[in-house]
Design an enzyme around this catalytic site. Structure first.
Site, PDB file in Angstrom:
ATOM      1  CB  ILE A   1      85.121  76.506  11.639  1.00 17.67           C
ATOM      2  CG1 ILE A   1      86.596  76.339  11.346  1.00 17.67           C
ATOM      3  CG2 ILE A   1      84.412  75.166  11.638  1.00 17.67           C
ATOM      4  CD1 ILE A   1      87.356  75.627  12.456  1.00 17.67           C
TER       5      ILE A   1
ATOM      6  N   GLY B   1      70.881  68.396  13.579  1.00 16.76           N
ATOM      7  CA  GLY B   1      72.244  68.731  13.208  1.00 16.76           C
ATOM      8  C   GLY B   1      73.017  69.387  14.334  1.00 16.76           C
TER       9      GLY B   1
ATOM     10  CB  SER C   1      77.597  69.027  15.903  1.00 17.45           C
ATOM     11  OG  SER C   1      77.932  70.334  15.476  1.00 17.45           O
TER      12      SER C   1
ATOM     13  CG  HIS D   1      75.521  77.244  18.545  1.00 12.95           C
ATOM     14  ND1 HIS D   1      75.603  76.103  19.318  1.00 12.95           N
ATOM     15  CD2 HIS D   1      75.348  76.817  17.282  1.00 12.95           C
ATOM     16  CE1 HIS D   1      75.496  75.043  18.554  1.00 12.95           C
ATOM     17  NE2 HIS D   1      75.322  75.441  17.297  1.00 12.95           N
TER      18      HIS D   1
HETATM   19  P1  5GP Z   1      75.329  73.028  15.296  1.00 11.82           P
HETATM   20  O1  5GP Z   1      75.472  71.991  14.215  1.00 11.82           O
HETATM   21  O2  5GP Z   1      75.684  72.483  16.656  1.00 11.82           O
HETATM   22  O3  5GP Z   1      74.031  73.782  15.280  1.00 11.82           O
HETATM   23  O4  5GP Z   1      76.407  74.140  14.940  1.00 11.82           O
HETATM   24  C1  5GP Z   1      77.743  74.037  15.275  1.00 11.82           C
HETATM   25  C2  5GP Z   1      78.471  74.926  14.315  1.00 11.82           C
HETATM   26  O5  5GP Z   1      79.747  75.184  14.849  1.00 11.82           O
HETATM   27  C3  5GP Z   1      78.676  74.290  12.936  1.00 11.82           C
HETATM   28  O6  5GP Z   1      78.090  75.111  11.947  1.00 11.82           O
HETATM   29  C4  5GP Z   1      80.186  74.174  12.822  1.00 11.82           C
HETATM   30  O7  5GP Z   1      80.659  74.457  11.516  1.00 11.82           O
HETATM   31  C5  5GP Z   1      80.680  75.206  13.824  1.00 11.82           C
HETATM   32  N1  5GP Z   1      81.943  74.855  14.436  1.00 11.82           N
HETATM   33  C6  5GP Z   1      82.320  73.626  14.902  1.00 11.82           C
HETATM   34  N2  5GP Z   1      83.551  73.702  15.429  1.00 11.82           N
HETATM   35  C7  5GP Z   1      83.950  74.992  15.304  1.00 11.82           C
HETATM   36  C8  5GP Z   1      85.152  75.683  15.668  1.00 11.82           C
HETATM   37  O8  5GP Z   1      86.103  75.133  16.230  1.00 11.82           O
HETATM   38  N3  5GP Z   1      85.204  77.007  15.368  1.00 11.82           N
HETATM   39  C9  5GP Z   1      84.173  77.670  14.760  1.00 11.82           C
HETATM   40  N4  5GP Z   1      84.337  78.978  14.508  1.00 11.82           N
HETATM   41  N5  5GP Z   1      83.035  77.045  14.401  1.00 11.82           N
HETATM   42  C10 5GP Z   1      82.934  75.729  14.677  1.00 11.82           C
END
Ligand code: 5GP
Ligand code: ZN
Length: 113
Positions: free
Chosen positions: A31, A92, A94, A99
């Site tokens: 997103i 980072g 979140s 994933h």
């Molecule tokens: P992390 O920071 O946990 O490794 O990655 C989480 C990712 O999920 C981030 O890059 C963030 O932009 C993406 N993300 C968070 N919420 C959503 C959402 O509702 N939809 C999509 N498609 N991506 C999301």
């Protein structure tokens, strides 16, 4: 997991731009993309992260890399892309549904920030 964002996306309860799906994975556009290609490869199984994964999760953790390679090929970014599992809040991470990020389509700096 009822309160997991990515489980809800996989179940179709929250919309996302789907890139690819098979029996084990669900792939969406991030997103908030950090590169021209920034997709997230989600295992359909809820696993919190690499650090809490069990030995039986090894196959799916590796399989996500092969799905990323397939998308990298399809997008024509094989001259340089990066796959990343963020692990823990300081990295980072979140969303605590494992994933794999696939980032590419631009020059990538090393080391990453
Ligand atoms: P992390 O920071 O946990 O490794 O990655 C989480 C990712 O999920 C981030 O890059 C963030 O932009 C993406 N993300 C968070 N919420 C959503 C959402 O509702 N939809 C999509 N498609 N991506 C999301
Ligand atoms: Zn989940």
């Amino acid at each position: 997991m009822a309160d997991c964002l990515f489980c809800k996306i996989i179940a179709g309860k929250i919309p996302a731009k789907k890139v690819y799906e098979d029996d084990k994975t669900f792939v969406i556009e991030d997103i908030n993309p950090q590169a021209p290609t920034h997709v997230l490869i989600l295992p359909k199984k809820h696993i919190e992260g690499v650090n809490t994964a069990k030995p039986e999760d090894a196959d799916i953790i590796g399989y996500c890399q092969l799905v990323a390679a397939r998308i990298g090929r399809e997008r024509g970014i094989e001259d340089g892309y990066r796959t990343v599992y963020n692990v823990g809040p300081k990295s980072g991470q979140s969303v605590f549904h494992l994933h794999l990020h696939l980032l590419g389509g631009r020059d990538l700096k090393w080391p990453p920030g």
